[in-house]
Scaffold this motif. Structure first.
Motif, mmCIF file in Angstrom:
data_model
loop_
_atom_site.group_PDB
_atom_site.id
_atom_site.type_symbol
_atom_site.label_atom_id
_atom_site.label_comp_id
_atom_site.label_asym_id
_atom_site.label_seq_id
_atom_site.Cartn_x
_atom_site.Cartn_y
_atom_site.Cartn_z
ATOM 1 N N GLN A 109 1.094 -0.989 0.123
ATOM 2 C CA GLN A 109 -0.088 0.161 0.130
ATOM 3 C C GLN A 109 0.840 1.194 0.008
ATOM 4 O O GLN A 109 0.612 3.028 -0.524
ATOM 5 C CB GLN A 109 -0.660 0.209 1.262
ATOM 6 N N LYS A 110 1.767 1.593 0.343
ATOM 7 C CA LYS A 110 2.868 2.323 0.774
ATOM 8 C C LYS A 110 3.837 2.544 -1.202
ATOM 9 O O LYS A 110 4.640 3.491 -0.575
ATOM 10 C CB LYS A 110 4.116 2.072 2.026
ATOM 11 N N GLY A 111 3.720 1.538 -1.206
ATOM 12 C CA GLY A 111 3.886 1.839 -3.015
ATOM 13 C C GLY A 111 5.928 0.640 -2.627
ATOM 14 O O GLY A 111 5.823 0.883 -4.288
ATOM 15 N N LEU A 112 6.138 0.129 -1.581
ATOM 16 C CA LEU A 112 7.425 -0.104 -1.642
ATOM 17 C C LEU A 112 7.602 -1.546 -3.212
ATOM 18 O O LEU A 112 6.245 -2.405 -3.369
ATOM 19 C CB LEU A 112 7.629 -0.894 -0.317
ATOM 20 N N THR A 113 8.396 -2.063 -3.650
ATOM 21 C CA THR A 113 8.377 -3.121 -4.772
ATOM 22 C C THR A 113 8.758 -4.173 -3.745
ATOM 23 O O THR A 113 8.959 -4.324 -2.787
ATOM 24 C CB THR A 113 9.867 -2.872 -5.455
ATOM 25 N N GLU A 114 8.391 -5.607 -4.504
ATOM 26 C CA GLU A 114 8.613 -6.482 -3.985
ATOM 27 C C GLU A 114 9.879 -7.011 -3.527
ATOM 28 O O GLU A 114 10.372 -7.286 -2.439
ATOM 29 C CB GLU A 114 8.117 -7.822 -4.999
ATOM 30 N N GLU A 115 11.087 -6.462 -4.053
ATOM 31 C CA GLU A 115 12.276 -6.369 -4.275
ATOM 32 C C GLU A 115 12.907 -5.579 -2.308
ATOM 33 O O GLU A 115 13.142 -5.917 -1.930
ATOM 34 C CB GLU A 115 13.722 -6.151 -4.814
#
Length: 231
Positions: free
Chosen positions: A173-179
């Motif tokens: 939800q915060k926009g972090l990527t899977e990596e």
């Protein structure tokens, strides 16, 4: 990496790969009188090489129910107070403060991270359940490693799995990527064969073996605020 200053809150040491057993000489049942939290009992290990001229890392280890003193919300506040005391008393690198919790100590750890996650560079939650506020942890993005047996005979593994799923969703939800999420969050669920290979009679009691796994402890001690380091 400089040797760790280890604190054990009234329980048995979870050995890390950074310290050999014959090097451990604890100062037992120390007492800190907090102005806000009252009497706090702890065991303390300070490496002989420590002289206060070079900042060291700090490792806080919270025991299971046998630790007697440290469980619940009050214990979380005491853990925070003791962490702050040690940082101010010793030459501690604030970017390398670590915490782990096993069983009931893991519950306390989850409450600590729901209150003051910014104090810690990384956390290891072992054979336990999650009781803390994951929204607070997600806002701070303190790295977290969840380790448990698939069929832990005290807690089961559903709580740890749910904590992982909820925290991952918050990061997405915060926009972090899977990596980016994979660097911050690890779920390590061991099957029955893993415990059998190590002659553990139960998956919960065998949770202490996680602390003997170099891969796990290296992950913890490689965390540093602002990035990762080589232990």
């Amino acid at each position: 990496m400089k040797a760790l200053i280890c604190f054990l809150l009234a329980g048995l040491l979870m050995l890390s790969g950074a310290l050999a057993e014959n090097e451990i000489m604890f100062q037992m049942d120390q007492v800190f009188m907090s102005d806000t939290e009252g009497t706090i009992h702890y065991n303390l290990y300070v490496p002989e090489s420590y002289d206060g001229t070079v900042p060291y890392a700090l490792y806080m280890a919270l025991p299971g129910w046998g630790g007697l003193y440290f469980q619940g919300v009050g214990s979380a506040r005491k853990t925070i107070a003791l962490t702050e005391c040690m940082i101010s008393t010793y030459a501690i690198d604030p970017a390398r403060v670590y915490i782990s919790g096993y069983s009931g100590g893991g519950e306390t750890l989850s409450l600590v991270l729901g209150l003051r996650p910014e104090l810690y560079a990384g956390a290891l939650h072992v054979s336990s359940q999650w009781d803390g506020d994951l929204n607070v942890l997600a806002a701070q993005e303190t790295p977290l490693y969840l380790a448990i047996g698939e069929d832990d005979d005290y807690y089961g593994s559903d709580s740890a799995k749910q904590a992982y799923a909820t925290l991952k969703a918050l990061y997405l939800q915060k926009g972090l990527t899977e990596e980016e999420i994979n660097r911050l969050l690890v779920l390590d669920v061991k099957d029955a064969a893993w415990f059998a290979e190590r002659n553990a009679r139960s998956q919960h009691g065998g949770g202490g073996l996680f602390a003997l796994e170099p891969e796990i402890m290296t992950w913890l001690f490689s965390q540093q605020k602002g990035g990762t380091i080589t232990p």
